[in-house]
Motif scaffolding. Structure first.
Motif, PDB file in Angstrom:
ATOM      1  N   ARG A  44      -4.462   2.578  -2.173  1.00 57.50           N
ATOM      2  CA  ARG A  44      -2.901   2.576  -1.917  1.00 57.50           C
ATOM      3  C   ARG A  44      -2.042   1.266  -1.509  1.00 57.50           C
ATOM      4  NH1 ARG A  44      -4.150   6.398   3.318  1.00 57.50           N
ATOM      5  NH2 ARG A  44      -6.397   5.018   3.612  1.00 57.50           N
ATOM      6  N   SER A  45      -0.973   1.285  -1.756  1.00 57.36           N
ATOM      7  CA  SER A  45      -0.406   0.172  -2.078  1.00 57.36           C
ATOM      8  C   SER A  45       0.472   0.045  -0.675  1.00 57.36           C
ATOM      9  CB  SER A  45       1.122   0.581  -2.798  1.00 57.36           C
ATOM     10  OG  SER A  45       1.801   1.178  -2.439  1.00 57.36           O
ATOM     11  N   ASP A  46       1.293  -0.549   0.436  1.00 56.46           N
ATOM     12  CA  ASP A  46       1.934  -0.395   1.127  1.00 56.46           C
ATOM     13  C   ASP A  46       2.883   0.206   1.498  1.00 56.46           C
ATOM     14  OD1 ASP A  46       0.938  -2.456   2.479  1.00 56.46           O
ATOM     15  OD2 ASP A  46       2.171  -4.183   1.968  1.00 56.46           O
ATOM     16  N   GLN A  47       3.160   1.229   0.281  1.00 54.52           N
ATOM     17  CA  GLN A  47       4.591   2.461   0.343  1.00 54.52           C
ATOM     18  C   GLN A  47       3.496   3.778   0.807  1.00 54.52           C
ATOM     19  OE1 GLN A  47       7.601   0.721   0.949  1.00 54.52           O
ATOM     20  NE2 GLN A  47       6.794  -0.629   0.839  1.00 54.52           N
ATOM     21  N   GLN A 100       1.559   6.268   2.166  1.00 59.02           N
ATOM     22  CA  GLN A 100       0.663   6.593   3.909  1.00 59.02           C
ATOM     23  C   GLN A 100      -0.668   7.344   3.730  1.00 59.02           C
ATOM     24  OE1 GLN A 100       2.100   5.434   6.266  1.00 59.02           O
ATOM     25  NE2 GLN A 100       3.503   3.854   4.219  1.00 59.02           N
ATOM     26  N   ASP A 130       3.430  -0.116  -7.187  1.00 60.11           N
ATOM     27  CA  ASP A 130       2.383  -1.226  -7.232  1.00 60.11           C
ATOM     28  C   ASP A 130       1.568  -2.121  -8.150  1.00 60.11           C
ATOM     29  OD1 ASP A 130       0.426  -1.649  -5.854  1.00 60.11           O
ATOM     30  OD2 ASP A 130      -0.712  -0.646  -5.883  1.00 60.11           O
TER      31      ASP A 130
END
Length: 420
Positions: free
Chosen positions: A259-262, A264, A295
């Motif tokens: 998962r990227s920071d974007q 959830q 990403d």
């Protein structure tokens, strides 16, 4: 975790074997010319690119892809987009069509047989581990973490699993596990799925991902091939046998989901119906979609077609080239038309006064003037006639096109031809 022999990631000593022969009949006409793994997704990619990119990004450099059903589109995509592996770097990428290599009478009988028929190719590379992957799901996963769990647990097989609500698990192969995630039962599409010890309202469903020590896999495939009562399928035969006679362990996707920071939530989709396919693509047009295709730390590799930039022209009242909450790929021309919440693949031309909302438009579609299309999936190369209206009259839509219960219309060229 590194291998003790070479002090390097386990993935570097692994081979990924991708099962990409499925038809995907619930996608209706979208798979009339192509296998499900070859279906377009996300503006540039094919569905299979996610499993292949996961393998590449995880550090796996030996990959085999077994194809069968209507494989030309898939094989062409693999040849164009995945031809950068170099033998001199101990890399390999093999496309493995069903070619009657073991028997002159049979194609691939099941998922396990598809691997068994290519045993000699796999053995020639000498991998220490093999990861079996389904080629028809959309997700981002680091297989190195699953391999590390497999090596540490001493399991005969490790099965990748997603956690789903029990009420939704009836359509999956479901694992019953103990407190250490050892699999004690494996049931295909159970009426009453077993819950998880730590989350009784959830079940562990198979992702169609399996990790093996290579020699252990070869032994099981030969045993299964000799069993005349077997259907030679991982989910129906080989995995249940190992649950009963060996040690099978579940690997929870939450431990290796990328998962990227974007992003959830944990993301895994089986886009196997027209509704699910439309929803997953349209979700990408939101401000913060569930799947982050931007990403750069975990790119989704694919065939990058050479195209000019997308172009938007005309700026008159009622004839303005614009797109709101939409993804528009290279080579598209939006000529005095408007898009809202839509995803356009490469080379789409939308002519003046046309209006699209909730549209997933596959490559090289031409949409005529004054067309009004909402909640549609349009197959590659379709020519939408001038003035066509879809999405406003459910009865008319159902007579002319493939309309789902949720009101999504799938449009193909033969359907358009029948309107004339």
């Amino acid at each position: 975790m590194t291998s003790s022999a070479a002090n390097r990631p386990l993935a570097r000593d692994a081979m990924a074997f991708v099962l990409a022969g499925g038809r995907g009949s619930r996608l209706m006409e979208l798979t009339s010319k192509r296998a499900k793994p070859a279906v377009y997704f996300g503006g540039k990619s094919r569905i299979i690119d996610f499993a292949l990119s996961n393998a590449l990004n995880s550090g796996i450099r030996r990959i085999g892809v077994a194809t069968q059903y209507k494989a030309h589109s898939l094989i062409r995509h693999l040849q164009r987009g995945w031809n950068f592996f170099r033998p001199e770097r101990n890399e390999s990428f093999d496309v493995l069509p069903a070619s009657q290599r073991v028997s002159e009478e049979q194609w691939y009988l099941g998922t396990a047989d598809a691997v068994y028929q290519n045993l000699d190719i796999m053995e020639s590379y000498g991998p220490e581990y093999v990861v079996i992957l389904a080629g028809d799901h959309v997700y981002k996963m680091d297989y190195e973490l699953m391999l590390a769990q497999h090596a540490n647990s001493g399991a005969d097989v490790t099965v990748g699993c997603i956690e789903v609500p029990r009420v939704e698990a009836t359509g999956f192969g479901v694992m019953g596990v103990d407190g250490q995630d050892r699999i004690v039962s494996f049931i295909e599409k159970p009426n009453d799925p077993p819950g998880m010890p730590d989350r009784p309202d959830f079940s562990l469903a198979s992702m169609g991902i399996y990790a093996f020590k290579a020699e252990a896999l070869y032994e099981q495939l030969r045993r299964d091939a000799a069993d005349l009562q077997s259907s030679h399928d991982f989910g129906r035969d080989l995995i249940p046998w190992l649950v009963s006679h060996g040690k099978a362990v579940a690997h929870r996707f939450s431990k290796s989901c990328v998962r990227s920071d974007q992003e959830q939530a944990i993301y895994w989709r089986d886009v196997g119906t027209v509704d699910a396919y439309w929803e997953a693509n349209i979700d990408l047009t939101t401000v913060q979609p569930h799947l982050d295709l931007y990403d750069r730390d975990w790119p989704i590799w694919t065939y990058g077609e050479v195209t000019p930039p997308a172009k938007f022209v005309h700026d008159e009242q009622g004839r303005r080239g614009l797109a709101v909450s939409s993804l528009v790929s290279g080579g598209c021309i939006i000529s005095g038309a408007s898009l809202r919440r839509s995803l356009l693949f490469t080379g789409v031309h939308v002519h003046s006064y046309a209006q699209l909302e909730g549209a997933v438009v596959l490559p090289y579609v031409d949409i005529g003037r004054h067309a009004r299309l909402s909640n549609v999936v349009i197959d590659r190369g379709v020519r939408i006639p001038e003035g066509l209206i879809v999405g406003e009259d459910p009865d008319a839509d159902a007579r002319r096109f493939r309309r789902t219960q949720r009101g999504i219309c799938l449009i193909t060229q033969p359907m358009i031809d029948r309107l004339k």
